[in-house]
Design a protein around this motif. Structure first.
Motif, PDB file in Angstrom:
ATOM      1  N   LEU A   1       0.829  -1.211   0.000  1.00  0.00           N
ATOM      2  CA  LEU A   1       0.000   0.000   0.000  1.00  0.00           C
ATOM      3  C   LEU A   1       0.863   1.260   0.000  1.00  0.00           C
ATOM      4  O   LEU A   1       0.601   2.204  -0.754  1.00  0.00           O
ATOM      5  CB  LEU A   1      -0.925   0.019   1.218  1.00  0.00           C
ATOM      6  CG  LEU A   1      -2.128  -0.913   1.181  1.00  0.00           C
ATOM      7  CD1 LEU A   1      -2.762  -1.026   2.559  1.00  0.00           C
ATOM      8  CD2 LEU A   1      -3.148  -0.441   0.158  1.00  0.00           C
ATOM      9  N   ASP A   2       1.905   1.262   0.826  1.00  0.00           N
ATOM     10  CA  ASP A   2       2.807   2.421   0.876  1.00  0.00           C
ATOM     11  C   ASP A   2       3.499   2.627  -0.468  1.00  0.00           C
ATOM     12  O   ASP A   2       3.624   3.759  -0.947  1.00  0.00           O
ATOM     13  CB  ASP A   2       3.858   2.245   1.978  1.00  0.00           C
ATOM     14  CG  ASP A   2       3.277   2.383   3.373  1.00  0.00           C
ATOM     15  OD1 ASP A   2       2.168   2.952   3.508  1.00  0.00           O
ATOM     16  OD2 ASP A   2       3.931   1.916   4.330  1.00  0.00           O
ATOM     17  N   TRP A   3       3.935   1.532  -1.063  1.00  0.00           N
ATOM     18  CA  TRP A   3       4.617   1.623  -2.364  1.00  0.00           C
ATOM     19  C   TRP A   3       3.661   2.189  -3.419  1.00  0.00           C
ATOM     20  O   TRP A   3       4.039   3.054  -4.210  1.00  0.00           O
ATOM     21  CB  TRP A   3       5.149   0.259  -2.791  1.00  0.00           C
ATOM     22  CG  TRP A   3       5.801   0.311  -4.131  1.00  0.00           C
ATOM     23  CD1 TRP A   3       7.076   0.695  -4.410  1.00  0.00           C
ATOM     24  CD2 TRP A   3       5.190  -0.016  -5.388  1.00  0.00           C
ATOM     25  NE1 TRP A   3       7.302   0.626  -5.768  1.00  0.00           N
ATOM     26  CE2 TRP A   3       6.154   0.197  -6.383  1.00  0.00           C
ATOM     27  CE3 TRP A   3       3.920  -0.459  -5.762  1.00  0.00           C
ATOM     28  CZ2 TRP A   3       5.907  -0.029  -7.738  1.00  0.00           C
ATOM     29  CZ3 TRP A   3       3.672  -0.690  -7.096  1.00  0.00           C
ATOM     30  CH2 TRP A   3       4.645  -0.466  -8.065  1.00  0.00           C
ATOM     31  N   VAL A   4       2.427   1.702  -3.439  1.00  0.00           N
ATOM     32  CA  VAL A   4       1.455   2.186  -4.422  1.00  0.00           C
ATOM     33  C   VAL A   4       1.228   3.678  -4.235  1.00  0.00           C
ATOM     34  O   VAL A   4       1.198   4.435  -5.205  1.00  0.00           O
ATOM     35  CB  VAL A   4       0.116   1.407  -4.340  1.00  0.00           C
ATOM     36  CG1 VAL A   4      -0.965   2.070  -5.170  1.00  0.00           C
ATOM     37  CG2 VAL A   4       0.320  -0.039  -4.778  1.00  0.00           C
ATOM     38  N   ARG A   5       1.085   4.109  -2.993  1.00  0.00           N
ATOM     39  CA  ARG A   5       0.875   5.543  -2.722  1.00  0.00           C
ATOM     40  C   ARG A   5       2.031   6.391  -3.245  1.00  0.00           C
ATOM     41  O   ARG A   5       1.827   7.489  -3.726  1.00  0.00           O
ATOM     42  CB  ARG A   5       0.725   5.782  -1.223  1.00  0.00           C
ATOM     43  CG  ARG A   5      -0.642   5.477  -0.708  1.00  0.00           C
ATOM     44  CD  ARG A   5      -0.825   5.958   0.735  1.00  0.00           C
ATOM     45  NE  ARG A   5      -2.110   5.512   1.202  1.00  0.00           N
ATOM     46  CZ  ARG A   5      -2.310   4.378   1.861  1.00  0.00           C
ATOM     47  NH1 ARG A   5      -1.307   3.588   2.154  1.00  0.00           N
ATOM     48  NH2 ARG A   5      -3.518   4.036   2.241  1.00  0.00           N
ATOM     49  N   ARG A   6       3.242   5.884  -3.109  1.00  0.00           N
ATOM     50  CA  ARG A   6       4.426   6.647  -3.512  1.00  0.00           C
ATOM     51  C   ARG A   6       4.784   6.493  -4.984  1.00  0.00           C
ATOM     52  O   ARG A   6       5.181   7.450  -5.624  1.00  0.00           O
ATOM     53  CB  ARG A   6       5.648   6.195  -2.702  1.00  0.00           C
ATOM     54  CG  ARG A   6       5.714   6.675  -1.308  1.00  0.00           C
ATOM     55  CD  ARG A   6       7.079   6.350  -0.670  1.00  0.00           C
ATOM     56  NE  ARG A   6       7.702   5.116  -1.137  1.00  0.00           N
ATOM     57  CZ  ARG A   6       7.481   3.898  -0.635  1.00  0.00           C
ATOM     58  NH1 ARG A   6       6.660   3.759   0.374  1.00  0.00           N
ATOM     59  NH2 ARG A   6       8.095   2.840  -1.108  1.00  0.00           N
ATOM     60  N   GLU A   7       4.689   5.279  -5.505  1.00  0.00           N
ATOM     61  CA  GLU A   7       5.354   4.971  -6.763  1.00  0.00           C
ATOM     62  C   GLU A   7       4.466   4.576  -7.936  1.00  0.00           C
ATOM     63  O   GLU A   7       4.918   4.646  -9.064  1.00  0.00           O
ATOM     64  CB  GLU A   7       6.360   3.821  -6.540  1.00  0.00           C
ATOM     65  CG  GLU A   7       7.371   4.082  -5.449  1.00  0.00           C
ATOM     66  CD  GLU A   7       8.358   5.182  -5.813  1.00  0.00           C
ATOM     67  OE1 GLU A   7       8.600   5.403  -7.017  1.00  0.00           O
ATOM     68  OE2 GLU A   7       8.867   5.831  -4.884  1.00  0.00           O
ATOM     69  N   HIS A   8       3.259   4.104  -7.682  1.00  0.00           N
ATOM     70  CA  HIS A   8       2.485   3.581  -8.816  1.00  0.00           C
ATOM     71  C   HIS A   8       2.046   4.727  -9.713  1.00  0.00           C
ATOM     72  O   HIS A   8       1.420   5.685  -9.269  1.00  0.00           O
ATOM     73  CB  HIS A   8       1.271   2.775  -8.342  1.00  0.00           C
ATOM     74  CG  HIS A   8       0.766   1.868  -9.413  1.00  0.00           C
ATOM     75  ND1 HIS A   8      -0.088   2.296 -10.389  1.00  0.00           N
ATOM     76  CD2 HIS A   8       1.040   0.572  -9.672  1.00  0.00           C
ATOM     77  CE1 HIS A   8      -0.339   1.294 -11.203  1.00  0.00           C
ATOM     78  NE2 HIS A   8       0.339   0.244 -10.796  1.00  0.00           N
ATOM     79  N   PRO A   9       2.358   4.640 -11.009  1.00  0.00           N
ATOM     80  CA  PRO A   9       2.120   5.765 -11.923  1.00  0.00           C
ATOM     81  C   PRO A   9       0.664   6.243 -11.968  1.00  0.00           C
ATOM     82  O   PRO A   9       0.421   7.452 -11.981  1.00  0.00           O
ATOM     83  CB  PRO A   9       2.540   5.229 -13.291  1.00  0.00           C
ATOM     84  CG  PRO A   9       3.284   3.980 -13.044  1.00  0.00           C
ATOM     85  CD  PRO A   9       2.972   3.497 -11.673  1.00  0.00           C
ATOM     86  N   ASP A  10      -0.283   5.330 -11.970  1.00  0.00           N
ATOM     87  CA  ASP A  10      -1.692   5.741 -12.070  1.00  0.00           C
ATOM     88  C   ASP A  10      -2.122   6.558 -10.847  1.00  0.00           C
ATOM     89  O   ASP A  10      -2.804   7.574 -10.986  1.00  0.00           O
ATOM     90  CB  ASP A  10      -2.603   4.520 -12.210  1.00  0.00           C
ATOM     91  CG  ASP A  10      -2.366   3.774 -13.508  1.00  0.00           C
ATOM     92  OD1 ASP A  10      -1.831   4.393 -14.453  1.00  0.00           O
ATOM     93  OD2 ASP A  10      -2.702   2.581 -13.568  1.00  0.00           O
ATOM     94  N   VAL A  11      -1.722   6.105  -9.673  1.00  0.00           N
ATOM     95  CA  VAL A  11      -2.117   6.800  -8.447  1.00  0.00           C
ATOM     96  C   VAL A  11      -1.398   8.144  -8.353  1.00  0.00           C
ATOM     97  O   VAL A  11      -2.012   9.168  -8.050  1.00  0.00           O
ATOM     98  CB  VAL A  11      -1.819   5.926  -7.208  1.00  0.00           C
ATOM     99  CG1 VAL A  11      -2.105   6.692  -5.932  1.00  0.00           C
ATOM    100  CG2 VAL A  11      -2.633   4.643  -7.256  1.00  0.00           C
ATOM    101  N   VAL A  12      -0.094   8.131  -8.639  1.00  0.00           N
ATOM    102  CA  VAL A  12       0.678   9.373  -8.557  1.00  0.00           C
ATOM    103  C   VAL A  12       0.148  10.387  -9.563  1.00  0.00           C
ATOM    104  O   VAL A  12      -0.036  11.562  -9.253  1.00  0.00           O
ATOM    105  CB  VAL A  12       2.186   9.086  -8.790  1.00  0.00           C
ATOM    106  CG1 VAL A  12       2.966  10.382  -8.918  1.00  0.00           C
ATOM    107  CG2 VAL A  12       2.732   8.236  -7.647  1.00  0.00           C
ATOM    108  N   ARG A  13      -0.148   9.921 -10.780  1.00  0.00           N
ATOM    109  CA  ARG A  13      -0.665  10.821 -11.818  1.00  0.00           C
ATOM    110  C   ARG A  13      -2.024  11.386 -11.398  1.00  0.00           C
ATOM    111  O   ARG A  13      -2.275  12.586 -11.515  1.00  0.00           O
ATOM    112  CB  ARG A  13      -0.788  10.073 -13.154  1.00  0.00           C
ATOM    113  CG  ARG A  13      -1.063  10.982 -14.331  1.00  0.00           C
ATOM    114  CD  ARG A  13      -1.084  10.232 -15.681  1.00  0.00           C
ATOM    115  NE  ARG A  13      -0.007   9.268 -15.826  1.00  0.00           N
ATOM    116  CZ  ARG A  13      -0.182   7.932 -15.868  1.00  0.00           C
ATOM    117  NH1 ARG A  13      -1.377   7.415 -15.778  1.00  0.00           N
ATOM    118  NH2 ARG A  13       0.838   7.134 -16.008  1.00  0.00           N
TER     119      ARG A  13
END
Length: 152
Positions: free
Chosen positions: A47-59
């Motif tokens: 979950l932490d990684w997705v919040r920081r790094e996943h392109p769709d979420v970050v975008r």
């Protein structure tokens, strides 16, 4: 010949087979709780990684996107993070989407109540204890939400 002195044995200090089995089962449950808590910790890391790094979420976060005309509120962003994390878990662990969503839910519960999660990780409480405590907490929160302040 000298006679050896034999100390009397107090049979109350010896475990009965039932007591030994109870201790073994309790130790097994503590290990299971600790292992499950460690798996939850791994999902929290996802979950932490997705919040920081996943392109769709970050975008979506950086662009202030909307979903179906709704502003991307923190709640909707959390939902998007959870969905992406569930997809990653389902693929990596060969789980169904529903199983992955359940694991993400366990991780989100742990984040909401770290004291309870720490007790679970230490093996101080079992999965059953954890579930009962969570249900009681949810019921109290629901009851509190329906309370209306009395004036005067």
């Amino acid at each position: 010949m000298s006679a050896e002195v034999v100390e009397p044995v107090d049979v109350r200090d010896q475990l009965t087979p039932r007591d030994a089995l109870d201790e073994l089962l309790q130790a097994s449950e503590r290990l299971r709780s600790t292992g499950h808590a460690m798996a939850i910790d791994a999902v929290i890391a996802v979950l932490d990684w997705v919040r920081r790094e996943h392109p769709d979420v970050v975008r979506a976060r950086d662009l202030g996107c909307t979903r179906d005309g709704e502003e991307l509120t923190p709640e909707l962003l959390d939902h998007l993070v959870a969905e992406v994390a569930a997809m990653i878990l389902a693929e990596a662990r060969h789980l169904s989407h529903l199983q992955a969503v359940g694991q993400v839910g366990d991780a989100e519960d742990a984040l909401q109540d770290p004291v309870l999660h720490d007790a679970y990780r230490a093996g101080d409480i079992t999965a059953t204890h954890r579930a009962v405590i969570r249900r009681a907490h949810d019921r109290l929160a629901a009851r509190e939400a329906t309370l209306v302040p009395v004036e005067g």
